[in-house]
Design an enzyme around this catalytic site. Structure first.
Site, PDB file in Angstrom:
ATOM      1  N   ARG A 104       0.854  -1.185   0.000  1.00  0.00           N
ATOM      2  CA  ARG A 104       0.000   0.000   0.000  1.00  0.00           C
ATOM      3  C   ARG A 104       0.889   1.232   0.000  1.00  0.00           C
ATOM      4  NH1 ARG A 104      -4.340   1.242   4.737  1.00  0.00           N
ATOM      5  NH2 ARG A 104      -2.446   1.944   5.768  1.00  0.00           N
ATOM      6  N   THR A 108      -0.637   7.605  -1.041  1.00  0.00           N
ATOM      7  CA  THR A 108      -1.940   7.559  -1.733  1.00  0.00           C
ATOM      8  C   THR A 108      -2.843   6.460  -1.157  1.00  0.00           C
ATOM      9  OG1 THR A 108      -1.185   5.930  -3.334  1.00  0.00           O
ATOM     10  CG2 THR A 108      -0.821   8.266  -3.888  1.00  0.00           C
ATOM     11  N   ASP A 200       1.104  -2.429  12.253  1.00  0.00           N
ATOM     12  CA  ASP A 200       1.449  -2.903  10.913  1.00  0.00           C
ATOM     13  C   ASP A 200       1.742  -4.402  10.973  1.00  0.00           C
ATOM     14  OD1 ASP A 200       3.132  -3.662   8.625  1.00  0.00           O
ATOM     15  OD2 ASP A 200       3.004  -1.531   8.128  1.00  0.00           O
ATOM     16  N   ASP A 203       5.179  -5.660   9.478  1.00  0.00           N
ATOM     17  CA  ASP A 203       6.320  -5.317  10.340  1.00  0.00           C
ATOM     18  C   ASP A 203       6.323  -6.180  11.592  1.00  0.00           C
ATOM     19  OD1 ASP A 203       7.415  -3.395   8.717  1.00  0.00           O
ATOM     20  OD2 ASP A 203       6.369  -1.725   9.673  1.00  0.00           O
TER      21      ASP A 203
HETATM   22  C1  PRP Z   1      -0.971  -4.250   4.746  1.00  0.00           C
HETATM   23  C2  PRP Z   1      -1.866  -5.443   4.971  1.00  0.00           C
HETATM   24  C3  PRP Z   1      -2.780  -5.400   3.782  1.00  0.00           C
HETATM   25  C4  PRP Z   1      -2.940  -3.899   3.559  1.00  0.00           C
HETATM   26  C5  PRP Z   1      -4.254  -3.464   4.131  1.00  0.00           C
HETATM   27  O1  PRP Z   1       0.033  -4.547   3.844  1.00  0.00           O
HETATM   28  O2  PRP Z   1      -1.175  -6.643   5.126  1.00  0.00           O
HETATM   29  O3  PRP Z   1      -2.247  -6.025   2.642  1.00  0.00           O
HETATM   30  O4  PRP Z   1      -1.866  -3.255   4.261  1.00  0.00           O
HETATM   31  O5  PRP Z   1      -4.530  -2.159   3.803  1.00  0.00           O
HETATM   32  P1  PRP Z   1      -5.679  -1.766   2.777  1.00  0.00           P
HETATM   33  O6  PRP Z   1      -6.879  -2.576   3.125  1.00  0.00           O
HETATM   34  O7  PRP Z   1      -5.894  -0.292   3.061  1.00  0.00           O
HETATM   35  O8  PRP Z   1      -5.190  -1.997   1.382  1.00  0.00           O
HETATM   36  P2  PRP Z   1       1.185  -3.484   3.476  1.00  0.00           P
HETATM   37  O9  PRP Z   1       0.741  -2.655   2.316  1.00  0.00           O
HETATM   38  O10 PRP Z   1       1.574  -2.736   4.709  1.00  0.00           O
HETATM   39  O11 PRP Z   1       2.348  -4.394   2.954  1.00  0.00           O
HETATM   40  P3  PRP Z   1       3.224  -5.487   3.738  1.00  0.00           P
HETATM   41  O12 PRP Z   1       2.326  -6.677   3.993  1.00  0.00           O
HETATM   42  O13 PRP Z   1       4.293  -5.794   2.757  1.00  0.00           O
HETATM   43  O14 PRP Z   1       3.739  -4.884   5.003  1.00  0.00           O
HETATM   44  N1  URA Z   2      -2.027  -2.449   7.212  1.00  0.00           N
HETATM   45  C1  URA Z   2      -1.654  -2.920   8.432  1.00  0.00           C
HETATM   46  O1  URA Z   2      -0.719  -3.731   8.540  1.00  0.00           O
HETATM   47  N2  URA Z   2      -2.329  -2.470   9.508  1.00  0.00           N
HETATM   48  C2  URA Z   2      -3.345  -1.600   9.422  1.00  0.00           C
HETATM   49  O2  URA Z   2      -3.939  -1.240  10.451  1.00  0.00           O
HETATM   50  C3  URA Z   2      -3.712  -1.127   8.150  1.00  0.00           C
HETATM   51  C4  URA Z   2      -3.037  -1.579   7.054  1.00  0.00           C
END
Ligand code: PRP
Ligand code: URA
Length: 209
Positions: A104, A108, A200, A203
């Site tokens: 994400r 944006t 997150d 993370d």
């Molecule tokens: C997080 C999570 C989802 C997304 C949710 O991933 O694991 O995929 O955000 O947010 P949304 O519903 O607003 O799209 P992230 O983009 O942080 O990537 P990562 O898993 O690589 O940390």
């Molecule tokens: N992605 C995450 O990992 N946590 C949140 O709360 C939203 C998006």
């Protein structure tokens, strides 16, 4: 309209509350995400179809039951979805695993695709799309759209924590995909993080913060 099942099983609720705590480290977080995923998988597969099968026990012949529906596949959304795969495979070891890489954009909040590798016969399978977090719903909606473009017709989405905004978006864009959610939280904050959420997920699983 799709079905939205919020898991009310006490073990699932207990374990989700545990991993929300900020002082839970990556090792424990990962292990419990895996346990929650297995429990959620158990609940989300209650409607799988069975057929009669004749078997011979050491005592006599009998008619037992075995799964009769489509073969299954698990598709985690990278990275955080990876944390859910082993728990699901512990119950469905024959499932194939595909991967969709999305992150994400922090400004944006739009999902950006960087990887997609699916089982060759994924369009014939019942696919479990998994991601611990359904926030705005952008990532899950994009992953489901990508799978539809690859020919997948039968999908379920499993998320550990969801915001109402994400559920609404999924239901609007993909009313044919049932949602299985561990906990439905209050809202998103100004950074589009789920409140109260768990922070997150990627993370916390991989210890990258
Ligand atoms: C997080 C999570 C989802 C997304 C949710 O991933 O694991 O995929 O955000 O947010 P949304 O519903 O607003 O799209 P992230 O983009 O942080 O990537 P990562 O898993 O690589 O940390
Ligand atoms: N992605 C995450 O990992 N946590 C949140 O709360 C939203 C998006």
């Amino acid at each position: 309209m799709s079905k939205v099942q919020v898991m009310d099983h006490p073990l699932i609720q207990h374990k989700i509350s545990y991993i929300r705590r900020e002082d839970v480290g990556s090792k424990e977080f990962r292990e419990i995400v895996s346990e929650i995923s297995a429990l959620m998988c158990y609940e989300a597969t209650r409607d799988l179809k069975l057929k009669d099968v004749k078997i011979q026990t050491p005592i006599c012949e009998m008619t037992g039951k075995e799964l009769s529906g489509k073969k299954m596949a698990v598709v985690p959304i990278l990275r955080a979805g990876l944390g859910m795969v082993d728990g699901i495979l512990s119950l469905i070891p024959a499932a194939k695993v595909g991967h969709i890489g999305l992150y994400r954009d922090p400004e944006t909040f739009q999902p950006i695709e960087y990887f997609c590798k699916l089982p060759a016969d994924c369009e014939e399978r019942e696919v479990f799309v998994v991601d611990p977090m359904l926030a705005t719903g952008g990532s899950c909606a994009a992953a489901v759209q990508l799978l539809k473009e690859k020919g997948v017709r039968h999908m379920r989405l499993m998320c550990i924590i969801a915001a109402p905004e994400g559920v609404e978006r999924m239901q609007k864009e993909h009313p044919d995909v049932d949602l299985y959610i561990g906990a439905l939280d209050e809202r998103l904050n100004e950074h589009k993080y789920i409140v109260p959420g768990l922070g997150d997920a990627g993370d916390r699983i991989f210890g990258t913060k």
